[in-house]
Design a protein around this motif. Sequence first.
Motif, mmCIF file in Angstrom:
data_model
loop_
_atom_site.group_PDB
_atom_site.id
_atom_site.type_symbol
_atom_site.label_atom_id
_atom_site.label_comp_id
_atom_site.label_asym_id
_atom_site.label_seq_id
_atom_site.Cartn_x
_atom_site.Cartn_y
_atom_site.Cartn_z
ATOM 1 N N ALA A 236 1.347 -1.200 0.249
ATOM 2 C CA ALA A 236 -0.516 0.053 -0.006
ATOM 3 C C ALA A 236 1.178 1.325 -0.274
ATOM 4 N N TYR A 237 1.934 0.991 0.895
ATOM 5 C CA TYR A 237 2.985 2.053 0.736
ATOM 6 C C TYR A 237 3.401 2.895 -0.363
ATOM 7 N N LEU A 259 9.185 4.747 3.964
ATOM 8 C CA LEU A 259 8.613 4.008 4.967
ATOM 9 C C LEU A 259 8.558 2.251 4.598
ATOM 10 N N THR A 260 8.655 2.199 3.523
ATOM 11 C CA THR A 260 8.867 0.944 2.760
ATOM 12 C C THR A 260 10.195 0.123 3.425
ATOM 13 N N LEU A 261 11.583 1.319 2.791
ATOM 14 C CA LEU A 261 12.339 1.023 4.385
ATOM 15 C C LEU A 261 13.020 0.193 5.318
ATOM 16 N N ALA A 266 14.668 -3.817 1.705
ATOM 17 C CA ALA A 266 15.171 -2.907 0.500
ATOM 18 C C ALA A 266 14.629 -3.425 -0.549
ATOM 19 N N THR A 267 13.348 -2.660 -1.074
ATOM 20 C CA THR A 267 13.215 -3.308 -2.209
ATOM 21 C C THR A 267 13.786 -2.204 -3.996
ATOM 22 N N ARG A 273 11.899 4.126 -7.131
ATOM 23 C CA ARG A 273 11.287 5.649 -7.122
ATOM 24 C C ARG A 273 12.161 6.736 -5.995
ATOM 25 N N ILE A 274 12.999 6.049 -5.157
ATOM 26 C CA ILE A 274 13.414 7.265 -4.193
ATOM 27 C C ILE A 274 14.069 8.111 -4.960
ATOM 28 N N GLY A 275 14.609 7.346 -5.823
ATOM 29 C CA GLY A 275 15.842 8.260 -6.516
ATOM 30 C C GLY A 275 15.148 9.407 -7.845
ATOM 31 N N HIS A 276 14.393 8.506 -8.225
ATOM 32 C CA HIS A 276 13.873 9.468 -9.575
ATOM 33 C C HIS A 276 12.835 11.091 -8.357
#
Length: 461
Positions: A236-237, A259-261, A266-267, A273-276
């Motif tokens: 969901a996140y 938050l997912t991390l 880590a995926t 997406r964080i980098g983007h």
Amino acid sequence: MEFSPNDNNNLPLTKFESMLKTNHVLFFDSEEFENIIHHYLTQGKISLAKKAIKLGLEQHPDSTNLKLFKIEIYVFEDKLEEADALLNELYELEPRNEEIYIQKANILSKKDHHKKAIHVLKKALELTDDVQDIYSLIGMEYLFLDKFEDAKYYFMKCMEEDMEDYSALYNMIYCFEFLDQYDEAIDYLNTFLNKNPYCEVAWHQLGKQYYALKEHEKALAAFDFAIISDDTFVGAYLEKGKVLEKLKRYEDALEAYSLTLKLDDATSFALLRIGHCYEKLDQDELAIQYYTKTVKEDPLLDKGWIAITKYYNKKGNYKKSLYYINKAINIDSENVIYWKLYAQLNFRLNLLEEAERGYKKALELGNYELETWLVRGDILLKLGEPEAAVYNFLQASEFYPENAEIEYRLAGLYFTLNETEKGEYHLKNGLSFNVEYAFILEELFPKVYKKRQIKNLLKSK
């Protein structure tokens, strides 16, 4: 009954495994054997399950349930004839045992006889009070037949029996999506959520339907409710982050992905997406840091390498961009996107032979876009290989048979090679397809363009 390490019920299992080590045969009742076999099958320990079945049938040769386990192993090992023969024996003894019908359907399904499997499963429905599993099996058989409406109906029947059958819920939503019935899926999920307001899986699926319809605010609300229902729901996140990116709320998206991390390992998707997001926020050092983490986490994720390559490309640092695309190609030399980027970067660095190699490889891997043919042919011309350029454009014309850009290039090449008749043929084709592209001759073949014969043909149009 399922065994667990800290449960007294695992005594038969301990006793059985002790027996295997000592070769001292002990007695178990048939139900104990069934539980032991079920445990091993659940754990994927097939060889131990087979030993338990063999010993069980030696002690209880008339046990139907143990024979059904033997059939299950036969089916697993693709010994379908042996499974069928034993099943027919059991049918003669217990024609009203629904498990026999279920295994028969399983065999028919393995043989791709899905309609017959459905027919048998519908008979099993008449014999059992536990219909949920059979509804699910029928739904799966309809999926194999690409009959999505019928499949959807039976998965809905599963949900009527058990609101927490999330496997059925996922399969049902898959049917809705395949049929492009997003509004119907939304209606179903909203009705379902009225009865089960804290079902995080349903909220998550509802959000995905709204996202598919580009109703981003509604999707965001649905994912928020999924998180309220289960604040550890990583999926969901991630979906919430995607929606926030679409809404250009990059800082909020960062928070969701980050938050997912904390919640799980880590995926590569979250790191990418964080980098983007950091790149969109002009925080370049953090962007490249996370892109680098992405490819370390999953070197086979092409989107990670592409993100790094495009990042440096956008910055005008073509050499560094090329360095990373070369690393990507070393990991996966069959990725057509890598070769296209490799070709484009070499072309920008005026490394024409390498650029041509990249475009050639892209074509070999099935990238038949018009631009690939055109740029490769133009590079061959610059490299002084007109015959190879002709062959390239003739191949291109098979994919794009009435394309003026190809025809003008072929005309110019043939005139350059003093094959006047072929040159005139292709020039006339080009003029008939699109007069406005005639500038190609002047731009790529200035010497040819100055010829009186060419001037006359162009004036005739």
